[in-house]
Design an enzyme around this catalytic site. Structure first.
Site, PDB file in Angstrom:
ATOM      1  CB  CYS A 162      75.676 -26.793 124.296  1.00 62.65           C
ATOM      2  SG  CYS A 162      76.560 -25.454 125.135  1.00 62.65           S
ATOM      3  CB  ALA A 163      70.471 -29.877 124.990  1.00 61.02           C
TER       4      ALA A 163
ATOM      5  CG  ASP B 105      78.811 -31.766 123.690  1.00 63.45           C
ATOM      6  OD1 ASP B 105      79.969 -32.202 123.722  1.00 63.45           O
ATOM      7  OD2 ASP B 105      78.082 -31.853 122.674  1.00 63.45           O
TER       8      ASP B 105
ATOM      9  N   PRO C 241      71.695 -31.788 119.142  1.00 61.35           N
ATOM     10  CG  PRO C 241      72.100 -33.497 117.596  1.00 61.35           C
ATOM     11  CD  PRO C 241      72.796 -32.412 118.366  1.00 61.35           C
ATOM     12  N   GLY C 242      70.561 -33.630 120.924  1.00 58.98           N
ATOM     13  CA  GLY C 242      69.971 -34.404 122.002  1.00 58.98           C
ATOM     14  C   GLY C 242      70.559 -35.769 122.268  1.00 58.98           C
ATOM     15  N   GLY C 243      71.640 -36.146 121.599  1.00 57.98           N
ATOM     16  CA  GLY C 243      72.225 -37.463 121.805  1.00 57.98           C
ATOM     17  C   GLY C 243      72.685 -37.691 123.233  1.00 57.98           C
ATOM     18  CE  LYS C 244      78.413 -35.218 123.583  1.00 54.76           C
ATOM     19  NZ  LYS C 244      77.923 -34.877 122.222  1.00 54.76           N
TER      20      LYS C 244
ATOM     21  CG  ASP D 196      70.777 -25.574 121.273  1.00 56.02           C
ATOM     22  OD1 ASP D 196      71.771 -26.322 121.429  1.00 56.02           O
ATOM     23  OD2 ASP D 196      70.636 -24.827 120.286  1.00 56.02           O
TER      24      ASP D 196
ATOM     25  CB  CYS E 275      83.363 -33.400 118.746  1.00 53.35           C
ATOM     26  SG  CYS E 275      82.673 -31.982 117.871  1.00 53.35           S
TER      27      CYS E 275
END
Length: 467
Positions: A271-272, A340, A274-277, A295, A393
């Site tokens: 579940c990528a 995530d 917006p790409g932070g992880k 995604d 989160c």
């Protein structure tokens, strides 16, 4: 909804912007950030007025339950029977007095009456003046629910959180921690950034930022974390545009560390966007290997590619895919998979001013089902001895601890894998006693967003239990 007031003005004031945002969220059902964008649309707003307006608007929306409880007592009528524009003007004025501290009561009342004259009908200024004078008078004392006889109602009203969230947190974390978590939810969070370690280090980036007028302090847990107080918007900082950093809370940064990807691995981010992880994992791998960033939302997936391009990372490829289908698309392909998961977001209420008013217990039920489906599918992408990291989160046992326990019951070919070797020493207090494969960071307790992380490992084929 009543007729929309004419909010356009020749000299936009931060206070009037806040009133418009509060009104649009309350009456038009708009999301807070969308309402803020609409309020600013076409306006040339002084930087100071913009900052003040945002603080009042988002703060008043967070504190809505407390403010409207007090307004109902001062006006001696149900708050929903008060003119919506009057309610917005009084709530934002009361927020300034009650929670900003630096605004004298007489000034807040005067400003609110001025806004009522600019924005409302002839009778509005008098009503606003009368109610706010009562609210700010030395003799006014709001009659809040008693903490001893009804702690849920007391915390809900005083700390402005829905009662169902308060009840759940008290049951799971106790009274004192619940109060601290609610207080954190009402506090604007700091701006934390992750240093792009492929391009620079924290010391060098910190010196560049300070030279440009940004106040910088080290992160609480991780060496690549910096906390900023920028003088302008983040987009105006050249180091951000140059790809030397990306915005990310330290709790979120811990996820990639928990997965601990090695150079040359194939990693799936289920579940990528917006790409932070995703980009953090690429940096930890030295940009060597393959990261498949999936995604299901075509509008969000380009965010991952754009983030990778800005950070100058080449190991990331994007895939338009529902995470529930990844097990069929990439069976036995990955050395590691990150889930995530979509979640209720109760750990980041401070970042989304109106989110608490949009959640319900039904959301947790439906999201728990979705999370389980994603986990079962993502698990099938792993090679023997592959690593699965699950994160959310949120602060909800059903979406976190219970989700992992149920997954292990369904999938005996997986075993818990301790987080202790991968988590910063200071954060180890958040690791579950007796279950070192699970960590629950709490807002207001651990100095980060609320975040859950679990680490599991697929057993090698020789040791696998029967499915």
């Amino acid at each position: 909804m009543t007729r929309l007031p004419g909010f356009r003005r020749s000299r936009p004031l931060g206070r009037d912007l806040a009133i418009e945002v509060y009104y649009l969220c309350d009456q038009a059902g708009m999301y807070a950030h969308a309402a803020w964008s609409q309020a600013l649309s076409g306006e040339l707003v002084d930087t100071r007025e913009r900052k003040v307006g945002m603080e009042i608007a988002f703060g008043a929306i967070r504190r809505k339950l407390t403010l409207e409880w007090m307004i109902a007592q001062a006006s001696r009528r149900p708050v929903r029977r008060i003119d919506p524009l009057a309610r917005a003007i009084i709530a934002t004025g009361l927020y300034q007095v009650r929670f900003m501290g630096s605004v004298p009561p007489h000034a807040a009342v005067s400003e609110a009456v001025g806004s009522a004259r600019r924005l409302g009908h002839r009778g509005l200024p008098g009503f606003v003046n009368a109610v706010l004078r009562t609210l700010t008078s030395p003799g006014f004392s709001p009659d809040f629910p008693d903490v001893r006889s009804d702690p849920v109602a007391h915390i809900s009203v005083v700390h402005s959180h829905p009662a169902w969230i308060v009840r759940m947190w008290i049951e799971q974390h106790g009274l004192e921690r619940t109060i601290a978590m609610c207080e954190a939810g009402n506090t604007a969070p700091p701006l934390t950034v992750r240093v792009n370690t492929m391009q620079t280090d924290a010391a060098h980036l910190g010196s560049l930022l300070r030279a440009g007028g940004t106040h910088v302090t080290p992160g609480r847990y991780l060496p690549e974390a910096l906390i900023l107080d920028p003088p302008e918007s983040l987009g105006a900082i050249p180091e951000h545009q140059a790809g030397l950093m990306t915005v990310q809370d330290e709790s979120s940064m811990m996820v990639a560390h928990a997965l601990a990807p090695c150079p040359g691995w194939t990693v799936i981010d289920a579940c990528a966007a917006p790409g932070g992880k995703t980009t953090h994992m690429a940096e930890l791998m030295g940009d060597e290997g393959r990261i498949i960033a999936a995604d299901p939302n075509p509008a969000r997936l380009p965010m991952v590619s754009q983030a990778a391009e800005r950070l100058r990372l080449s190991s990331i490829e994007t895939v338009d895919a529902d995470a529930r289908h990844l097990g069929d698309m990439f069976p036995g392909t990955a050395d590691a998979v990150l889930v995530d998961a979509p979640c209720s977001g109760l750990g980041v209420l401070s970042r989304r001013a109106d989110a608490r008013w949009r959640k319900s217990p039904d959301d947790i039920t439906s999201l728990s089902r979705l999370q389980a489906e994603i986990l079962d599918s993502a698990a099938r992408t792993l090679k023997p001895s592959g690593v699965l990291v699950y994160s959310t989160c949120t602060v909800s046992q059903a979406e976190n601890q219970d989700q992992i326990t149920a997954f292990l019951d369904r999938n005996p070919q997986f075993a818990p894998s301790s987080l202790l070797p991968f988590i910063p020493e200071g954060a180890r207090q958040a690791v579950a006693p007796g279950n070192p494969h699970m960590l629950q960071l709490l807002p207001g307790i651990h100095g980060t967003d609320g975040f859950f992380i679990a680490r599991l490992e697929r057993r090698s084929s020789t040791n696998a239990s029967p499915s």
